[in-house]
Motif scaffolding. Structure first.
Motif, PDB file in Angstrom:
ATOM      1  N   LYS A 118       0.974  -1.085   0.022  1.00 11.23           N
ATOM      2  CA  LYS A 118      -0.018  -0.017   0.030  1.00 11.23           C
ATOM      3  C   LYS A 118       0.845   1.228  -0.051  1.00 11.23           C
ATOM      4  O   LYS A 118       2.034   1.126   0.656  1.00 11.23           O
ATOM      5  N   PRO A 119       0.525   2.168  -0.616  1.00 14.14           N
ATOM      6  CA  PRO A 119       1.184   3.637  -0.296  1.00 14.14           C
ATOM      7  C   PRO A 119       1.362   3.915   1.223  1.00 14.14           C
ATOM      8  O   PRO A 119       0.681   3.606   1.957  1.00 14.14           O
ATOM      9  N   GLY A 120       2.666   4.288   1.482  1.00 16.48           N
ATOM     10  CA  GLY A 120       2.993   4.490   2.949  1.00 16.48           C
ATOM     11  C   GLY A 120       3.325   3.193   3.518  1.00 16.48           C
ATOM     12  O   GLY A 120       4.026   3.233   4.560  1.00 16.48           O
ATOM     13  N   GLY A 121       3.507   2.019   2.586  1.00 13.46           N
ATOM     14  CA  GLY A 121       3.814   0.726   3.612  1.00 13.46           C
ATOM     15  C   GLY A 121       5.124   0.403   3.265  1.00 13.46           C
ATOM     16  O   GLY A 121       5.984   0.995   2.695  1.00 13.46           O
ATOM     17  N   TRP A 122       5.512  -0.473   4.061  1.00 17.73           N
ATOM     18  CA  TRP A 122       6.783  -1.026   4.102  1.00 17.73           C
ATOM     19  C   TRP A 122       7.394  -2.345   3.197  1.00 17.73           C
ATOM     20  O   TRP A 122       6.709  -3.220   3.095  1.00 17.73           O
ATOM     21  N   VAL A 123       8.600  -2.295   2.480  1.00 17.00           N
ATOM     22  CA  VAL A 123       9.079  -3.346   2.008  1.00 17.00           C
ATOM     23  C   VAL A 123      10.277  -3.716   2.505  1.00 17.00           C
ATOM     24  O   VAL A 123      11.320  -2.941   2.360  1.00 17.00           O
ATOM     25  N   PHE A 124      10.711  -4.840   2.794  1.00 16.39           N
ATOM     26  CA  PHE A 124      12.026  -5.414   3.243  1.00 16.39           C
ATOM     27  C   PHE A 124      12.664  -6.625   2.456  1.00 16.39           C
ATOM     28  O   PHE A 124      12.178  -7.559   1.891  1.00 16.39           O
ATOM     29  N   PHE A 125      13.843  -6.227   2.048  1.00 17.90           N
ATOM     30  CA  PHE A 125      14.557  -7.243   1.375  1.00 17.90           C
ATOM     31  C   PHE A 125      16.015  -7.592   2.059  1.00 17.90           C
ATOM     32  O   PHE A 125      16.525  -6.780   2.955  1.00 17.90           O
ATOM     33  N   SER A 126      16.392  -8.949   1.896  1.00 18.65           N
ATOM     34  CA  SER A 126      17.732  -9.235   2.281  1.00 18.65           C
ATOM     35  C   SER A 126      18.371 -10.116   1.412  1.00 18.65           C
ATOM     36  O   SER A 126      17.663 -10.953   0.629  1.00 18.65           O
ATOM     37  N   THR A 127      19.696  -9.968   1.186  1.00 24.60           N
ATOM     38  CA  THR A 127      20.418 -10.733   0.155  1.00 24.60           C
ATOM     39  C   THR A 127      21.798 -10.800   0.176  1.00 24.60           C
ATOM     40  O   THR A 127      22.233 -10.274   1.349  1.00 24.60           O
ATOM     41  N   ILE A 128      22.811 -10.817  -0.684  1.00 27.65           N
ATOM     42  CA  ILE A 128      24.218 -11.206  -0.500  1.00 27.65           C
ATOM     43  C   ILE A 128      24.796 -10.217  -1.458  1.00 27.65           C
ATOM     44  O   ILE A 128      24.454 -10.201  -2.470  1.00 27.65           O
ATOM     45  N   ASN A 129      25.594  -9.539  -0.862  1.00 23.66           N
ATOM     46  CA  ASN A 129      26.742  -8.619  -1.882  1.00 23.66           C
ATOM     47  C   ASN A 129      27.455  -9.440  -2.512  1.00 23.66           C
ATOM     48  O   ASN A 129      27.759 -10.544  -2.575  1.00 23.66           O
ATOM     49  N   ARG A 130      27.921  -8.800  -3.816  1.00 21.00           N
ATOM     50  CA  ARG A 130      28.797  -9.399  -4.809  1.00 21.00           C
ATOM     51  C   ARG A 130      30.139  -8.786  -4.931  1.00 21.00           C
ATOM     52  O   ARG A 130      30.204  -7.770  -5.422  1.00 21.00           O
ATOM     53  N   ASN A 131      31.227  -9.497  -4.175  1.00 20.66           N
ATOM     54  CA  ASN A 131      32.447  -9.029  -4.191  1.00 20.66           C
ATOM     55  C   ASN A 131      33.368 -10.267  -3.665  1.00 20.66           C
ATOM     56  O   ASN A 131      33.048 -11.066  -3.522  1.00 20.66           O
ATOM     57  N   PRO A 132      34.651  -9.888  -3.644  1.00 22.52           N
ATOM     58  CA  PRO A 132      35.635 -10.930  -3.306  1.00 22.52           C
ATOM     59  C   PRO A 132      35.452 -11.292  -1.752  1.00 22.52           C
ATOM     60  O   PRO A 132      35.578 -12.840  -1.606  1.00 22.52           O
ATOM     61  N   LYS A 133      34.843 -10.554  -0.903  1.00 18.40           N
ATOM     62  CA  LYS A 133      34.961 -11.171   0.446  1.00 18.40           C
ATOM     63  C   LYS A 133      33.611 -11.825   0.427  1.00 18.40           C
ATOM     64  O   LYS A 133      33.625 -12.891   1.281  1.00 18.40           O
ATOM     65  N   SER A 134      32.429 -11.403  -0.186  1.00 18.10           N
ATOM     66  CA  SER A 134      31.389 -12.301  -0.165  1.00 18.10           C
ATOM     67  C   SER A 134      31.467 -13.574  -0.868  1.00 18.10           C
ATOM     68  O   SER A 134      31.056 -14.525  -0.127  1.00 18.10           O
ATOM     69  N   PHE A 135      32.314 -13.862  -1.597  1.00 18.73           N
ATOM     70  CA  PHE A 135      32.634 -15.043  -2.281  1.00 18.73           C
ATOM     71  C   PHE A 135      33.371 -16.076  -1.426  1.00 18.73           C
ATOM     72  O   PHE A 135      32.953 -17.155  -1.040  1.00 18.73           O
ATOM     73  N   LEU A 136      34.314 -15.288  -0.651  1.00 22.02           N
ATOM     74  CA  LEU A 136      35.203 -15.970   0.457  1.00 22.02           C
ATOM     75  C   LEU A 136      34.290 -16.757   1.574  1.00 22.02           C
ATOM     76  O   LEU A 136      34.349 -17.443   2.172  1.00 22.02           O
ATOM     77  N   PHE A 137      33.417 -15.641   2.227  1.00 19.58           N
ATOM     78  CA  PHE A 137      32.624 -15.748   3.324  1.00 19.58           C
ATOM     79  C   PHE A 137      31.371 -16.515   3.156  1.00 19.58           C
ATOM     80  O   PHE A 137      31.074 -17.522   3.810  1.00 19.58           O
ATOM     81  N   ALA A 138      30.644 -16.123   2.003  1.00 18.04           N
ATOM     82  CA  ALA A 138      29.207 -16.952   1.823  1.00 18.04           C
ATOM     83  C   ALA A 138      29.344 -18.000   0.996  1.00 18.04           C
ATOM     84  O   ALA A 138      28.352 -18.926   1.228  1.00 18.04           O
ATOM     85  N   ILE A 139      30.250 -18.113   0.221  1.00 24.51           N
ATOM     86  CA  ILE A 139      30.402 -19.416  -0.497  1.00 24.51           C
ATOM     87  C   ILE A 139      31.601 -20.394   0.108  1.00 24.51           C
ATOM     88  O   ILE A 139      31.216 -21.472   0.889  1.00 24.51           O
ATOM     89  N   VAL A 140      32.706 -20.006   0.025  1.00 21.62           N
ATOM     90  CA  VAL A 140      33.675 -20.894   0.664  1.00 21.62           C
ATOM     91  C   VAL A 140      33.580 -21.097   1.814  1.00 21.62           C
ATOM     92  O   VAL A 140      33.753 -22.283   2.455  1.00 21.62           O
ATOM     93  N   GLY A 141      33.604 -20.285   2.866  1.00 23.21           N
ATOM     94  CA  GLY A 141      33.571 -20.169   4.190  1.00 23.21           C
ATOM     95  C   GLY A 141      32.222 -20.909   4.806  1.00 23.21           C
ATOM     96  O   GLY A 141      32.311 -21.804   5.306  1.00 23.21           O
ATOM     97  N   ALA A 142      30.909 -20.397   4.497  1.00 24.30           N
ATOM     98  CA  ALA A 142      29.373 -20.931   4.808  1.00 24.30           C
ATOM     99  C   ALA A 142      29.299 -22.131   4.280  1.00 24.30           C
ATOM    100  O   ALA A 142      28.958 -23.195   5.041  1.00 24.30           O
TER     101      ALA A 142
END
Length: 237
Positions: A146-170
């Motif tokens: 609705k107008p005035g309503g809230w939308v929330f997203f969560s996702t994962i950044n794309r960079n060398p650190k996120s590759f290391l943490f979210a894929i290799v690490g996790a």
């Protein structure tokens, strides 16, 4: 703009469907979701005050966030295209006696066309990085709120650190997630997500990073958006 039927990856659906029976086991592959859920829930509730609000959770999976929002007093609809996790979610809600919660197998774009501007709050967590056209999901979420309503997203950044943490690490070292859960090319930089939100007609209110300490096994929200991050937007009233 993609058609509703195409904005889904059958392999992604199959991947999460295979694990459906383990969704509510806090020691399973979904343990990280159980651990981060209170953080996400509190953050959403602090900003949007969800009690008594009509909420849709896009890409709800087995219903961890959807059910917790319903328990906080929101009237929640969880949607997903993976049928097995949806059945698990429905069963868990039924067993727990959660009445103000419904689930549907429907695409975000289809629901947006059917129920435009019908929800006070739209959540779409850990899902954008699993679909072929994430910007289409952002547009659908904007259409549903609705107008005035809230939308929330969560996702994962794309960079060398996120590759290391979210894929290799996790996935490979800590084994927090099954191997192959994420595909690096599908990760989304905050500037890209902010642009899609802006183009869809949302105004970004807050961006938070989510960090994890493997030794204490603790998650917390911070200003560091280099790996996992959350975005809160509003549709102008």
């Amino acid at each position: 703009m993609s058609t509703t039927a195409t904005n889904v990856d059958p392999q992604e659906l199959a991947k999460f469907s295979e694990l459906a029976h383990r969704w509510w086991d806090p020691e399973s592959e979904f343990r990280p979701l159980h651990q981060i859920n209170p953080l996400r829930l509190d953050w959403i509730d602090q900003l949007a005050s969800i009690k008594g609000k009509r909420v849709v959770d896009v890409g709800c999976g087995g219903g961890i966030l959807a059910e917790s929002m319903a328990r906080k007093g929101a009237d929640v609809l969880g949607i997903d295209l993976a049928d097995k996790p949806l059945k698990v979610a429905q069963l868990h809600a039924m067993e727990g006696g959660v009445a103000n919660l419904a689930y549907r197998s429907v695409a975000a774009e289809a629901l947006a066309a059917e129920q435009p501007a019908q929800f006070d709050v739209v959540t779409c967590m850990e899902m954008l990085e699993h679909v072929p056209d994430p910007s289409s999901i952002v547009r659908a979420c904007t259409q549903m709120v609705k107008p005035g309503g809230w939308v929330f997203f969560s996702t994962i950044n794309r960079n060398p650190k996120s590759f290391l943490f979210a894929i290799v690490g996790a996935e490979y070292i800590l084994k927090l997630l099954p191997k192959g859960t994420h595909e690096f090319a599908r990760f989304i930089q905050p500037a890209e997500l902010a642009r899609w939100c802006r183009e869809a007609g949302l105004s970004t209110q807050q961006m938070k990073g989510m960090e994890y300490n493997p030794i204490t096994q603790r998650y917390w929200l911070s200003g560091d958006t280099s790996v996992n991050y959350l975005v809160a937007c509003r549709k102008p009233a």
